[in-house]
Design a protein around this motif. Structure first.
Motif: not given
Length: 309
Positions: A115-116, A96-113, A122-124
């Protein structure tokens, strides 16, 4: 500091209409089951999905990902809260830890490009505005994982434990029905009486003696939150549920000082709306069977099921 800058009181307050909408949708389904004589489980059908939906929406998890998101969350819970059977959950938790790291990493990239209106964006933005207090990508993943469990598992348990306490004390439900203004203090008392946190883990900062016990810097200590909340030197008749207790806000269910829970306002808001709407729409709830057993975790306190009729 970055989390507090992004998780503002206004952001929490703005969630009220959406939380009320989610609560009423869940209660619509429960009301239908009551109408046709079908019982239901207050954990699986209400206390679990409410904070799960709220935190997923807050973090910006798309609806199509939420079933898988829940699965990883269940896997990771074994690490976050501890399990009484260490051998049973470690492999699942690591996965579960590995899946979350990958998934949140993808979301961070998405919302960096792009923002919503969500907490990740907001954290970015905090990082972009002031890099000196911002978070790296790996720190962001850790912060989001912390928020997931701070905003989900503990709130589920708080709602479930509170309803179990009320259903075990029927006079309390009747009193809340006749005195709805008591709800705010009653929810604090329910948190004190049977909260969602059993222990908190801390590290000793410097050598000292406390009540005759020598403590050494670097030692791990467990703070007994449930014991503190039943301390007779602080709370009169601590083992009784007293809905209008004068000093109830002295409870330690949300921590204390620098470690006071970041999501306390959100947990209070969700529990207030959930409890108020539930008791208003389904005032005749009763336990369907004997008090259910507690879940076997080290830090948290909850129940896996709460059948009602």
């Amino acid at each position: 500091e970055p989390l507090r800058r992004a998780f503002t009181p206004k952001r929490v307050a703005d969630l009220r209409p959406r939380i009320e909408e989610i609560v009423d949708e869940l209660l619509d389904d429960l009301a239908e089951r009551r109408a046709d004589g079908t019982g239901f489980d207050l954990v699986a059908d209400f206390a679990f999905p409410l904070p799960a939906i709220v935190i997923a929406e807050l973090l910006g998890v798309p609806p199509e990902d939420r079933d898988e998101f829940k699965h990883w969350s269940d896997q990771l819970a074994a690490i976050v809260f501890g399990t009484s059977d260490r051998s049973s959950g470690v492999e699942r938790a690591v996965a579960g830890t590995a899946k979350f790291a990958d998934y949140f990493g993808g979301l961070i990239e998405r919302y960096t490009a792009e923002p919503a209106d969500n907490f990740i964006s907001a954290l970015i933005a905090v990082t972009d505005d002031d890099p000196s207090v911002g978070l790296t990508s790996s720190e962001l993943v850790g912060a989001l994982t912390l928020l997931l469990f701070g905003g989900h598992e503990t709130t589920t348990n708080l709602i479930s434990n509170s309803m179990l306490s009320l259903l075990s004390n029927p006079g309390s439900i009747a009193r809340l029905a006749s005195e709805p203004d008591l709800l705010g203090s009653a929810l604090e008392e329910l948190h004190r009486f049977d909260g969602s946190t059993k222990l908190m883990v801390r590290i000793v900062g410097e050598d000292h003696e406390r009540h005759g016990v020598e403590m050494t810097a670097g030692q791990t200590v467990f703070l007994g939150v449930l014991g503190a909340n039943r301390d007779p030197e602080v709370f009169e008749r601590p083992d009784e549920l007293i809905l209008d207790r004068d000093n109830v806000r002295q409870h330690l269910g949300f921590g204390y000082g620098a470690h006071f829970c970041l999501g306390a306002a959100l947990a209070r808001l969700e529990t207030e709306i959930a409890g108020g709407h539930l008791l208003d729409r389904l005032p005749d709830l009763r336990l369907a069977e004997t008090i259910p057993p507690r879940t076997e975790v080290l830090l948290g306190r909850g129940i896996a099921t709460l059948p009602v009729r």
